[in-house]
Every structure is written in C-alpha cells, then in structure tokens.
Write a protein that holds these residues in place. Sequence first.
Motif, PDB file in Angstrom:
ATOM      1  N   LYS A   1     -34.903 -14.548 -86.073  1.00 22.40           N
ATOM      2  CA  LYS A   1     -33.805 -14.649 -84.943  1.00 22.40           C
ATOM      3  C   LYS A   1     -32.956 -16.044 -84.978  1.00 22.40           C
ATOM      4  N   GLU A   2     -33.783 -16.957 -85.012  1.00 21.86           N
ATOM      5  CA  GLU A   2     -33.088 -18.378 -85.114  1.00 21.86           C
ATOM      6  C   GLU A   2     -32.460 -18.498 -86.481  1.00 21.86           C
ATOM      7  N   VAL A   3     -32.939 -18.193 -87.443  1.00 19.13           N
ATOM      8  CA  VAL A   3     -32.415 -18.167 -88.839  1.00 19.13           C
ATOM      9  C   VAL A   3     -31.041 -17.381 -88.716  1.00 19.13           C
ATOM     10  N   CYS A   4     -31.116 -16.254 -88.238  1.00 20.97           N
ATOM     11  CA  CYS A   4     -29.799 -15.392 -88.171  1.00 20.97           C
ATOM     12  C   CYS A   4     -28.818 -15.856 -87.345  1.00 20.97           C
ATOM     13  N   GLY A   5     -29.104 -16.865 -86.387  1.00 20.73           N
ATOM     14  CA  GLY A   5     -28.124 -17.327 -85.465  1.00 20.73           C
ATOM     15  C   GLY A   5     -27.696 -18.744 -86.456  1.00 20.73           C
ATOM     16  N   ALA A   6     -28.372 -19.376 -86.971  1.00 20.23           N
ATOM     17  CA  ALA A   6     -27.768 -20.303 -87.673  1.00 20.23           C
ATOM     18  C   ALA A   6     -27.142 -20.020 -88.829  1.00 20.23           C
ATOM     19  N   MET A   7     -27.274 -18.898 -89.501  1.00 18.81           N
ATOM     20  CA  MET A   7     -26.772 -18.159 -90.651  1.00 18.81           C
ATOM     21  C   MET A   7     -24.974 -17.867 -89.856  1.00 18.81           C
ATOM     22  N   ALA A   8     -25.239 -17.077 -88.790  1.00 22.89           N
ATOM     23  CA  ALA A   8     -23.872 -17.003 -88.259  1.00 22.89           C
ATOM     24  C   ALA A   8     -23.145 -18.102 -88.127  1.00 22.89           C
ATOM     25  N   ASP A   9     -23.738 -19.133 -87.555  1.00 22.94           N
ATOM     26  CA  ASP A   9     -22.970 -20.489 -86.989  1.00 22.94           C
ATOM     27  C   ASP A   9     -22.123 -21.071 -88.225  1.00 22.94           C
ATOM     28  N   ILE A  10     -23.002 -21.332 -89.232  1.00 25.99           N
ATOM     29  CA  ILE A  10     -22.695 -21.656 -90.487  1.00 25.99           C
ATOM     30  C   ILE A  10     -21.530 -20.905 -91.352  1.00 25.99           C
TER      31      ILE A  10
ATOM     32  N   ASN B   1     -19.578 -19.136 -89.894  1.00 22.28           N
ATOM     33  CA  ASN B   1     -18.405 -19.173 -89.254  1.00 22.28           C
ATOM     34  C   ASN B   1     -17.571 -20.462 -89.473  1.00 22.28           C
ATOM     35  N   ARG B   2     -18.333 -21.379 -89.852  1.00 21.55           N
ATOM     36  CA  ARG B   2     -17.618 -22.798 -90.373  1.00 21.55           C
ATOM     37  C   ARG B   2     -17.112 -22.727 -91.716  1.00 21.55           C
ATOM     38  N   ILE B   3     -17.893 -22.431 -92.590  1.00 20.96           N
ATOM     39  CA  ILE B   3     -17.831 -22.295 -94.356  1.00 20.96           C
ATOM     40  C   ILE B   3     -17.013 -21.008 -94.686  1.00 20.96           C
ATOM     41  N   GLY B   4     -17.041 -20.165 -93.789  1.00 25.41           N
ATOM     42  CA  GLY B   4     -16.507 -18.843 -94.194  1.00 25.41           C
ATOM     43  C   GLY B   4     -15.121 -18.707 -94.182  1.00 25.41           C
ATOM     44  N   ASP B   5     -14.308 -19.537 -93.329  1.00 26.75           N
ATOM     45  CA  ASP B   5     -13.033 -19.337 -93.055  1.00 26.75           C
ATOM     46  C   ASP B   5     -12.361 -19.905 -94.281  1.00 26.75           C
ATOM     47  N   LYS B   6     -11.221 -19.406 -94.719  1.00 28.42           N
ATOM     48  CA  LYS B   6     -10.315 -19.771 -95.731  1.00 28.42           C
ATOM     49  C   LYS B   6     -10.142 -21.441 -95.954  1.00 28.42           C
ATOM     50  N   TRP B   7      -9.625 -21.739 -94.757  1.00 28.68           N
ATOM     51  CA  TRP B   7      -9.425 -23.100 -94.771  1.00 28.68           C
ATOM     52  C   TRP B   7     -10.470 -23.987 -95.265  1.00 28.68           C
ATOM     53  N   SER B   8     -11.589 -23.871 -94.674  1.00 28.69           N
ATOM     54  CA  SER B   8     -13.066 -24.731 -95.229  1.00 28.69           C
ATOM     55  C   SER B   8     -13.061 -24.348 -96.584  1.00 28.69           C
ATOM     56  N   VAL B   9     -13.084 -23.445 -97.069  1.00 27.13           N
ATOM     57  CA  VAL B   9     -13.382 -23.069 -98.533  1.00 27.13           C
ATOM     58  C   VAL B   9     -12.333 -23.811 -99.292  1.00 27.13           C
ATOM     59  N   MET B  10     -11.121 -23.799 -99.047  1.00 27.77           N
ATOM     60  CA  MET B  10      -9.931 -24.502 -99.594  1.00 27.77           C
ATOM     61  C   MET B  10     -10.314 -25.770 -99.870  1.00 27.77           C
ATOM     62  N   VAL B  11     -10.300 -26.322 -98.690  1.00 26.04           N
ATOM     63  CA  VAL B  11     -10.683 -28.004 -98.455  1.00 26.04           C
ATOM     64  C   VAL B  11     -11.887 -28.562 -99.228  1.00 26.04           C
ATOM     65  N   VAL B  12     -12.900 -27.557 -99.064  1.00 24.78           N
ATOM     66  CA  VAL B  12     -14.199 -28.045-100.074  1.00 24.78           C
ATOM     67  C   VAL B  12     -13.859 -27.848-101.479  1.00 24.78           C
ATOM     68  N   GLY B  13     -12.978 -26.822-101.842  1.00 22.58           N
ATOM     69  CA  GLY B  13     -12.639 -26.605-103.286  1.00 22.58           C
ATOM     70  C   GLY B  13     -11.994 -27.719-103.767  1.00 22.58           C
ATOM     71  N   PHE B  14     -11.007 -28.340-102.930  1.00 15.28           N
ATOM     72  CA  PHE B  14      -9.980 -29.412-103.512  1.00 15.28           C
ATOM     73  C   PHE B  14     -10.853 -30.701-103.323  1.00 15.28           C
ATOM     74  N   LEU B  15     -11.637 -30.975-102.412  1.00 11.10           N
ATOM     75  CA  LEU B  15     -12.410 -32.094-102.711  1.00 11.10           C
ATOM     76  C   LEU B  15     -13.443 -31.929-103.613  1.00 11.10           C
ATOM     77  N   ALA B  16     -14.055 -31.004-103.830  1.00  4.38           N
ATOM     78  CA  ALA B  16     -14.971 -31.007-105.050  1.00  4.38           C
ATOM     79  C   ALA B  16     -14.623 -31.469-106.200  1.00  4.38           C
ATOM     80  N   ARG B  17     -13.148 -31.628-106.456  1.00  5.46           N
ATOM     81  CA  ARG B  17     -12.365 -32.183-107.654  1.00  5.46           C
ATOM     82  C   ARG B  17     -12.583 -33.765-107.666  1.00  5.46           C
ATOM     83  N   ARG B  18     -12.341 -34.102-106.257  1.00 11.43           N
ATOM     84  CA  ARG B  18     -12.009 -35.722-106.154  1.00 11.43           C
ATOM     85  C   ARG B  18     -11.769 -35.887-104.681  1.00 11.43           C
TER      86      ARG B  18
END
Length: 135
Positions: free
Chosen positions: A11-20, A22-39
Amino acid sequence: MALGSAKGHEKEVCGAMADILNRIGDKWSVMVVGFLARRTMRFNELRNGIGGISQRMLTLTLRNLERDGLVTRTVYPEIPPRVEYALTDLGRTLTEPLDALWNWAATHQHEVKAAREAYDGRGDALPRPRLEAAE
C-alpha cells in the motif's frame, strides 16, 4: 515478512507510485526532462523549445521537478541574473524509462488509434469522457 506487513508495504509503494506518476506523468514534466536531457538550458530556451507552455506552467513545473530532486536551478550573480536548469543525477535516471515510453508510443501509435476508432464505432460504447484541456 508477515502477510499484514507485506500488504502495508504494498500500500505504501502504491501511494508512492501514484504520487511520483502524478509528477512525472504530466506532459510538461516529460517535456522539460526531455529537453534538459540534451543539455543545461535557460528558462526562455525551455519555453521556446517546448512551445505551448505558459510562463506560469513552466515555472510551476520546474519548481516541482526541483522539489523532487530531478532538476537543479543555478543562479549566476550577473546583471541581469542568469538562471540555468539542469537534470540532477536522479533526473538523468528518468531519461531511460521516458525514452522507452516514447519509443513504445512511436511504435504503437497507429494501433492505439485504430483500437480507439474501433471502440468508438461500436454501438455499445460508452460516450468518450470529456477531458479538460490541461495547460
């Protein structure tokens, strides 16, 4: 490990998974990480590169990614101040799973589209949920 404690841990891991997710699953976070992966990039470089993101949303996204330890913000004492954003070591560990998801989407996008069209064309299909436009 006792069954009860295993369920508690699960249950604790599921809660952590949902929280994480929510953060990295939105399109803007994915885009920012993708751009910053370059430089390392400055704010306006990110905003212009991503396109469609408002200044406010980019600010919030960067703050949240920084809070989660995925992005660093460095301010240089110049006039005007220069601010750069970069992925942390933890943030760089996210690029491989995101690349895998990107590749999966690229490979299967037509299958997903066909499945959606087939589903939507069925007479017994439920009405499509209305998704509110996310900024």
